[in-house]
Motif scaffolding. Structure first.
Motif, PDB file in Angstrom:
ATOM      1  N   THR A 165      88.233  38.984  38.394  1.00 12.07           N
ATOM      2  CA  THR A 165      88.682  37.609  38.177  1.00 12.07           C
ATOM      3  C   THR A 165      87.520  36.696  37.845  1.00 12.07           C
ATOM      4  N   LEU A 166      87.607  36.047  36.682  1.00 14.68           N
ATOM      5  CA  LEU A 166      86.582  35.116  36.229  1.00 14.68           C
ATOM      6  C   LEU A 166      87.064  33.685  36.484  1.00 14.68           C
ATOM      7  N   MET A 167      86.234  32.917  37.195  1.00 11.96           N
ATOM      8  CA  MET A 167      86.574  31.546  37.571  1.00 11.96           C
ATOM      9  C   MET A 167      85.400  30.622  37.230  1.00 11.96           C
ATOM     10  N   PRO A 168      85.625  29.315  37.195  1.00  9.69           N
ATOM     11  CA  PRO A 168      84.484  28.398  37.111  1.00  9.69           C
ATOM     12  C   PRO A 168      83.625  28.590  38.357  1.00  9.69           C
ATOM     13  N   SER A 169      82.312  28.563  38.213  1.00  6.03           N
ATOM     14  CA  SER A 169      81.456  28.718  39.401  1.00  6.03           C
ATOM     15  C   SER A 169      81.734  27.567  40.367  1.00  6.03           C
ATOM     16  N   PHE A 170      81.433  27.797  41.623  1.00  5.07           N
ATOM     17  CA  PHE A 170      81.782  26.851  42.675  1.00  5.07           C
ATOM     18  C   PHE A 170      80.789  25.687  42.719  1.00  5.07           C
ATOM     19  N   ILE A 171      81.267  24.569  43.222  1.00  2.00           N
ATOM     20  CA  ILE A 171      80.448  23.364  43.379  1.00  2.00           C
ATOM     21  C   ILE A 171      80.470  22.973  44.849  1.00  2.00           C
ATOM     22  N   ASP A 172      79.311  22.889  45.457  1.00  2.00           N
ATOM     23  CA  ASP A 172      79.187  22.585  46.877  1.00  2.00           C
ATOM     24  C   ASP A 172      78.701  21.151  47.047  1.00  2.00           C
ATOM     25  N   MET A 173      79.489  20.320  47.701  1.00  5.29           N
ATOM     26  CA  MET A 173      79.119  18.925  47.887  1.00  5.29           C
ATOM     27  C   MET A 173      78.268  18.691  49.132  1.00  5.29           C
ATOM     28  N   HIS A 174      77.839  19.789  49.796  1.00  6.47           N
ATOM     29  CA  HIS A 174      77.130  19.585  51.066  1.00  6.47           C
ATOM     30  C   HIS A 174      76.324  20.827  51.426  1.00  6.47           C
ATOM     31  N   ALA A 175      75.029  20.815  51.100  1.00  8.41           N
ATOM     32  CA  ALA A 175      74.162  21.944  51.439  1.00  8.41           C
ATOM     33  C   ALA A 175      72.777  21.442  51.810  1.00  8.41           C
ATOM     34  N   HIS A 176      72.090  22.226  52.646  1.00  4.67           N
ATOM     35  CA  HIS A 176      70.727  21.909  53.094  1.00  4.67           C
ATOM     36  C   HIS A 176      69.785  22.991  52.570  1.00  4.67           C
ATOM     37  N   PHE A 177      68.845  22.605  51.729  1.00  7.28           N
ATOM     38  CA  PHE A 177      67.829  23.553  51.253  1.00  7.28           C
ATOM     39  C   PHE A 177      66.469  23.321  51.926  1.00  7.28           C
ATOM     40  N   ARG A 178      66.379  22.307  52.806  1.00  3.80           N
ATOM     41  CA  ARG A 178      65.214  22.098  53.687  1.00  3.80           C
ATOM     42  C   ARG A 178      63.901  21.823  52.952  1.00  3.80           C
ATOM     43  N   ASP A 179      63.988  21.429  51.691  1.00  2.00           N
ATOM     44  CA  ASP A 179      62.797  21.274  50.865  1.00  2.00           C
ATOM     45  C   ASP A 179      62.694  19.818  50.423  1.00  2.00           C
ATOM     46  N   PRO A 180      61.603  19.097  50.771  1.00  2.00           N
ATOM     47  CA  PRO A 180      60.323  19.566  51.303  1.00  2.00           C
ATOM     48  C   PRO A 180      60.262  19.553  52.834  1.00  2.00           C
ATOM     49  N   GLY A 181      59.215  20.183  53.340  1.00  2.00           N
ATOM     50  CA  GLY A 181      58.784  19.991  54.716  1.00  2.00           C
ATOM     51  C   GLY A 181      59.339  20.926  55.764  1.00  2.00           C
ATOM     52  N   LEU A 182      60.480  21.572  55.469  1.00  2.00           N
ATOM     53  CA  LEU A 182      61.078  22.478  56.456  1.00  2.00           C
ATOM     54  C   LEU A 182      61.340  23.832  55.806  1.00  2.00           C
ATOM     55  N   THR A 183      60.444  24.224  54.935  1.00  2.00           N
ATOM     56  CA  THR A 183      60.684  25.396  54.093  1.00  2.00           C
ATOM     57  C   THR A 183      60.572  26.730  54.833  1.00  2.00           C
ATOM     58  N   GLN A 184      60.196  26.694  56.107  1.00  2.00           N
ATOM     59  CA  GLN A 184      60.274  27.920  56.892  1.00  2.00           C
ATOM     60  C   GLN A 184      61.736  28.320  57.119  1.00  2.00           C
ATOM     61  N   LYS A 185      62.647  27.340  57.017  1.00  2.00           N
ATOM     62  CA  LYS A 185      64.084  27.598  57.186  1.00  2.00           C
ATOM     63  C   LYS A 185      64.748  27.978  55.859  1.00  2.00           C
ATOM     64  N   GLU A 186      64.344  27.306  54.784  1.00  2.00           N
ATOM     65  CA  GLU A 186      64.880  27.524  53.444  1.00  2.00           C
ATOM     66  C   GLU A 186      64.009  26.742  52.475  1.00  2.00           C
ATOM     67  N   ASP A 187      64.036  27.113  51.210  1.00  2.00           N
ATOM     68  CA  ASP A 187      63.418  26.288  50.177  1.00  2.00           C
ATOM     69  C   ASP A 187      64.334  26.324  48.962  1.00  2.00           C
ATOM     70  N   ILE A 188      63.987  25.582  47.935  1.00  2.00           N
ATOM     71  CA  ILE A 188      64.898  25.481  46.796  1.00  2.00           C
ATOM     72  C   ILE A 188      65.079  26.834  46.108  1.00  2.00           C
ATOM     73  N   GLU A 189      64.040  27.645  46.068  1.00  2.00           N
ATOM     74  CA  GLU A 189      64.186  28.959  45.428  1.00  2.00           C
ATOM     75  C   GLU A 189      65.124  29.866  46.211  1.00  2.00           C
ATOM     76  N   THR A 190      64.894  30.018  47.519  1.00  2.00           N
ATOM     77  CA  THR A 190      65.759  30.921  48.292  1.00  2.00           C
ATOM     78  C   THR A 190      67.169  30.345  48.426  1.00  2.00           C
ATOM     79  N   GLY A 191      67.267  29.030  48.546  1.00  2.00           N
ATOM     80  CA  GLY A 191      68.585  28.411  48.616  1.00  2.00           C
ATOM     81  C   GLY A 191      69.364  28.601  47.331  1.00  2.00           C
ATOM     82  N   SER A 192      68.661  28.468  46.189  1.00  2.00           N
ATOM     83  CA  SER A 192      69.316  28.652  44.889  1.00  2.00           C
ATOM     84  C   SER A 192      69.758  30.098  44.688  1.00  2.00           C
TER      85      SER A 192
END
Length: 434
Positions: free
Chosen positions: A55-82
């Motif tokens: 099944t092919l669908m439009p990719s999902f859109i998330d209105m609420h996520a934490h990527f912890r970047d900058p400053g808290l990148t031990q938890k997540e950063d934009i690369e790993t979050g993406s």
């Protein structure tokens, strides 16, 4: 050009088996007939992708996520979050500003947007704090925002305690056409719950029964905190005329308040998280701490009903990754991007009879509409070719250690869910493949 063929196409409006999509210059160029598909498969200029009936669908859109970047990148950063987003079928996410330093300017927000765009796994819209640096009082920076660049302001993880400050911020948002996304939690009541949670964690090994009782008391206070703040923010939004978006609604009383507000013509939308849909309060594992807490089974059922009947507008993950040390110390929240579709498909589609078309609306079309994005969220000619290929019938077992996210903790550890992500396309390019 890219041809995705042998696919079931599903969005909010369609459900068509054995079909195909042609992608050209990052856009959906058309839906070739079976005869044209055979011709295109022989064309050396056209790349092809066999969807194998999935099944092919439009990719999902998330209105609420934490990527912890900058400053808290031990938890997540934009690369790993993406990368986690791509693995979960997400192509666009609104990021929360509770970073270090707090994102309180358009310049800082656009820097995060660019960082994600350069990496190329998912697009992000970085939101900006309602008060500067979360100081609870300074809102002059809102005048500098352009809604086309920064459409969302939020004090996520907190609440603006001063109602006058919040009202004035909402008036500015109404004037500038910004969305005010509210983490509805009365600060004084939240503060009263905090020591109960702390003591519960301290008692976890010595007296589990007492720990569970303390956590229950904290959760009852936090339920009142959410209800009170929700009622206040709806009233302030009515008076100011701003667009209000209620984050992670989790109680039946708040759903009732949203329903009334919509009937009265107040400009309010709300989101529900997969974990509040799939889980209710847990008396056996006190480390399943999240804000707002997992609620009673009756609250959970009210949330399911709200999505089925249209009271609730979107599903948002509130992806909140932590290190294992922080989680053990009681940090609230957990990773959710890579389990989101499976939880929603399992609970809403398989268990409660929701059509997959409706789930696509909740996860793609409606978020795009709220955010004012006119070329995403549907399978239509000319729309952005950010797509996700899913198997809605395949069962799998959740293992946090396999997440692309840095945050490996999940309350769904070891649970069997139905629905997998086979591939994710961002602007027509594969960014994840199982």
């Amino acid at each position: 050009m890219l041809l995705i063929y042998n696919a079931r196409l599903v969005d909010k409006n369609i459900d068509i088996k054995n079909s195909a999509v042609l992608i050209e210059k990052n856009k959906i160029a058309g839906f070739p007939s079976k005869t044209n598909v055979q011709m295109l498969l022989k064309d050396p200029k056209v790349s092809s992708f066999n969807a194998r009936g999935l099944t092919l669908m439009p990719s999902f859109i998330d209105m609420h996520a934490h990527f912890r970047d900058p400053g808290l990148t031990q938890k997540e950063d934009i690369e790993t979050g993406s990368k986690a987003a791509a693995a979960g079928g997400y192509g666009l996410l609104v990021l929360m500003p509770n970073t270090n330093p707090v994102i309180s300017s358009q310049e800082a927000a656009l820097a995060n947007d660019k960082k994600a765009a350069d990496l190329g796994f998912a697009d992000v819209i970085q939101s900006v704090s309602i008060t500067k640096d979360f100081d609870g009082k300074t809102i002059s920076h809102l005048e500098e925002l352009n809604a086309k660049s920064v459409p969302v302001i939020t004090e996520d993880g907190k609440e603006v305690a001063d109602s006058d400050i919040m009202f004035r911020a909402m008036c500015t948002a109404a004037k500038k056409k910004l969305i005010v996304a509210c983490h509805c939690e009365d600060p004084s009541l939240a503060a009263a719950a905090r020591p109960l949670r702390k003591e519960a964690l301290e008692q976890a090994s010595a007296d589990k029964g007492r720990a569970v009782k303390l956590l229950k008391q904290a959760d009852e206070i936090l339920q009142l905190a959410e209800d009170c703040a929700t009622f206040r923010n709806i009233r302030l939004a009515e008076q100011s005329g701003c667009r209000l978006h209620l984050c992670h609604v989790s109680t039946a009383k708040c759903i009732e308040a949203v329903h009334r507000a919509k009937k009265e013509g107040i400009k309010v939308t709300c989101e529900i998280t997969p974990h509040h849909l799939g889980l209710s309060e847990n008396k056996t594992n006190i480390f399943h701490i999240v804000n707002p807490p997992l609620r009673s089974e009756s609250d959970r059922k009210a949330l399911v009903k709200a999505l089925l009947d249209g009271t609730a507008d979107v599903i948002s993950t509130d992806h909140a990754p932590h290190t294992s040390e922080d989680k053990a110390a009681g940090s609230p929240g957990f990773s959710g991007l890579e389990t989101s579709f499976a939880v929603c498909n399992t609970v809403l589609v398989k268990q409660n009879g929701m059509k997959l078309k409706k789930l696509s609306e909740l996860m793609s079309a409606k978020p795009a509409e709220i955010l004012g994005i006119k070329n995403r969220g549907l399978l239509q000619e000319g729309f952005d070719a950010s797509l996700v290929l899913v198997d809605p019938d395949r069962q799998w077992t959740v293992r946090g250690e396999e997440f692309a996210s840095k945050g490996k903790y999940t309350p769904l550890e070891g649970k069997k869910l139905t629905g997998t992500i086979s591939a994710t396309f961002l602007h027509g390019k594969i960014v994840y493949q199982e």
